[in-house]
Enzyme design. Structure first.
Site, mmCIF file in Angstrom:
data_model
loop_
_atom_site.group_PDB
_atom_site.id
_atom_site.type_symbol
_atom_site.label_atom_id
_atom_site.label_comp_id
_atom_site.label_asym_id
_atom_site.label_seq_id
_atom_site.Cartn_x
_atom_site.Cartn_y
_atom_site.Cartn_z
ATOM 1 N N ASN A 9 -12.411 26.813 45.229
ATOM 2 C CA ASN A 9 -11.854 28.007 44.302
ATOM 3 C C ASN A 9 -10.513 28.273 44.304
ATOM 4 O O ASN A 9 -9.657 28.481 45.113
ATOM 5 C CB ASN A 9 -12.521 29.195 45.225
ATOM 6 C CG ASN A 9 -12.106 30.512 44.554
ATOM 7 O OD1 ASN A 9 -11.475 30.629 43.443
ATOM 8 N ND2 ASN A 9 -12.330 31.749 45.224
ATOM 9 N N LYS A 11 -8.983 30.280 42.490
ATOM 10 C CA LYS A 11 -8.153 31.417 42.360
ATOM 11 C C LYS A 11 -7.244 31.405 41.181
ATOM 12 O O LYS A 11 -7.253 30.596 40.393
ATOM 13 C CB LYS A 11 -7.662 32.058 43.717
ATOM 14 C CG LYS A 11 -8.599 32.051 44.936
ATOM 15 C CD LYS A 11 -8.551 32.744 45.957
ATOM 16 C CE LYS A 11 -9.633 32.535 47.125
ATOM 17 N NZ LYS A 11 -9.267 33.194 48.258
ATOM 18 N N HIS A 96 -17.215 37.678 44.422
ATOM 19 C CA HIS A 96 -16.450 37.169 45.348
ATOM 20 C C HIS A 96 -15.797 38.252 45.870
ATOM 21 O O HIS A 96 -15.530 39.421 45.093
ATOM 22 C CB HIS A 96 -15.130 36.253 44.668
ATOM 23 C CG HIS A 96 -14.153 35.573 45.836
ATOM 24 N ND1 HIS A 96 -13.171 36.422 46.356
ATOM 25 C CD2 HIS A 96 -14.130 34.623 46.201
ATOM 26 C CE1 HIS A 96 -12.546 35.497 47.374
ATOM 27 N NE2 HIS A 96 -13.283 34.354 47.221
ATOM 28 N N GLU A 98 -12.538 39.136 46.220
ATOM 29 C CA GLU A 98 -11.342 39.783 45.857
ATOM 30 C C GLU A 98 -11.716 40.565 44.495
ATOM 31 O O GLU A 98 -11.235 41.538 44.092
ATOM 32 C CB GLU A 98 -10.523 38.598 45.484
ATOM 33 C CG GLU A 98 -9.993 38.074 46.832
ATOM 34 C CD GLU A 98 -9.709 36.464 46.845
ATOM 35 O OE1 GLU A 98 -9.605 35.825 45.859
ATOM 36 O OE2 GLU A 98 -9.362 36.231 47.759
ATOM 37 N N GLU A 168 -18.834 34.474 52.870
ATOM 38 C CA GLU A 168 -17.363 34.773 53.100
ATOM 39 C C GLU A 168 -16.814 36.063 53.867
ATOM 40 O O GLU A 168 -16.819 36.928 53.098
ATOM 41 C CB GLU A 168 -16.691 34.391 51.778
ATOM 42 C CG GLU A 168 -16.958 33.225 51.156
ATOM 43 C CD GLU A 168 -15.836 33.146 50.161
ATOM 44 O OE1 GLU A 168 -15.513 31.552 49.965
ATOM 45 O OE2 GLU A 168 -15.511 33.698 49.130
ATOM 46 N N GLY A 174 -8.290 33.505 53.460
ATOM 47 C CA GLY A 174 -6.862 33.402 53.517
ATOM 48 C C GLY A 174 -5.863 34.091 54.479
ATOM 49 O O GLY A 174 -4.603 34.330 54.488
ATOM 50 N N SER A 214 -10.913 30.190 55.025
ATOM 51 C CA SER A 214 -9.789 29.677 56.043
ATOM 52 C C SER A 214 -10.512 28.130 56.355
ATOM 53 O O SER A 214 -10.246 27.803 57.421
ATOM 54 C CB SER A 214 -9.318 30.350 57.259
ATOM 55 O OG SER A 214 -8.613 31.420 56.550
HETATM 56 P P1 PGA Z 1 -9.570 30.403 51.671
HETATM 57 O O1 PGA Z 1 -10.309 31.181 50.616
HETATM 58 O O2 PGA Z 1 -10.152 29.193 52.188
HETATM 59 O O3 PGA Z 1 -8.051 30.414 51.187
HETATM 60 O O4 PGA Z 1 -9.747 31.573 53.166
HETATM 61 C C1 PGA Z 1 -11.849 31.142 50.567
HETATM 62 C C2 PGA Z 1 -12.454 31.810 49.388
HETATM 63 O O5 PGA Z 1 -11.999 33.058 49.093
HETATM 64 O O6 PGA Z 1 -13.143 31.370 48.606
#
Ligand code: PGA
Length: 252
Positions: A9, A11, A96, A98, A168, A174, A214
């Site tokens: 992803n 983003k 997601h 976010e 997640e 992140g 992460s």
């Molecule tokens: P990350 O993000 O690996 O940077 O923690 C995962 C995601 O939000 O899909």
């Protein structure tokens, strides 16, 4: 046998030229993919170009990071499933955290998009996961159960073949904090049980449930060894071809 899926992803990162470079590097590093597929989810502005690069590369697909549930019309700024299909993408990430957090997406709204994505012949990656506060208040199972029931409401057993679930935990995205294999396995088992309750044993057995948060070359193996973890949705580490390739080939 469930399909192992390693999805990146990206983003809101990488412009067109950068996306082409990154996708090309990743494709170059992929040789044989046994029992697994790879999905690259660049921003919309790069989706056509990245899909083009992946064309003919067996086991590697492209995906969008969102889609709207209406077919077409006056929805300024939105992208339809038909548009996504037309550039050659196969997957769509939905729900997601976010998008839930910054764009107030509700389970009901996400559910409409899941249905649209499936009916368009695309595969949905439905993201679920609790916040730190919810976990600290021991509400993580309640929250994930609600997200699963809400996001998958009205979906048939047959349609579930086009659904991938991604757990997640928001506190691990992140942040550099990865959920331990134990925590993750427990939640994945919980998610599979909810799928079993709604859709039956066959669907529960065949639905891929990914972990995200992460993931790095150093922690991926332990996570992927858990019986109910069927792959990863990778954010930050998917932007570095070297790291992402190590994650794809976590068992080498
Ligand atoms: P990350 O993000 O690996 O940077 O923690 C995962 C995601 O939000 O899909």
């Amino acid at each position: 046998m469930r399909q192992t899926i390693i999805a990146g992803n990206w983003k809101m990162n990488r412009d067109l030229n950068e996306s082409v470079a990154l996708a090309s590097e990743i494709v170059k590093g992929i040789n044989v993919l046994k029992n697994r597929i790879v999905v690259l989810c660049p921003p919309f502005t790069s989706l056509a170009a990245v899909s083009q690069i992946l064309k003919g590369k067996s086991g590697v697909f492209s995906g969008a990071q969102n889609a709207y549930f209406e077919e077409s019309g006056a929805f300024t700024g939105e992208i339809s499933t038909k548009m996504i299909k037309s550039v050659g993408a196969d997957f769509v990430i939905l729900g997601h955290s976010e998008r839930r957090k910054y764009f107030d997406e509700s389970d009901d709204f996400i559910n409409k998009k899941v249905k649209k994505v499936i009916s368009a012949g695309l595969r949905a990656i439905l993201c679920v996961g609790e916040t730190l506060e919810e976990r600290e208040n021991h509400r993580e199972e309640m929250v994930v159960k609600r997200q699963i029931q809400g996001g998958l409401a009205g979906i048939s057993q047959d349609e579930m073949k086009s659904v991938v679930v991604a757990y997640e935990p928001v506190w691990a995205i992140g942040t550099g904090k990865t959920a331990t294999p134990e925590i993750t396995q427990k939640m994945h088992e919980f998610i599979r049980r909810r799928i079993l309750e709604i859709f039956g044993a066959e669907t529960a057995e065949s639905t891929s449930v990914l972990y995200g948060g992460s993931i790095k070359p150093g922690n991926v193996k332990g996570l992927m060894e858990c019986p109910d973890i069927d792959g990863g949705l990778v954010g930050g580490a998917s932007l570095k071809s070297e790291d992402f390739l190590k994650i794809i080939y976590f068992d080498r």
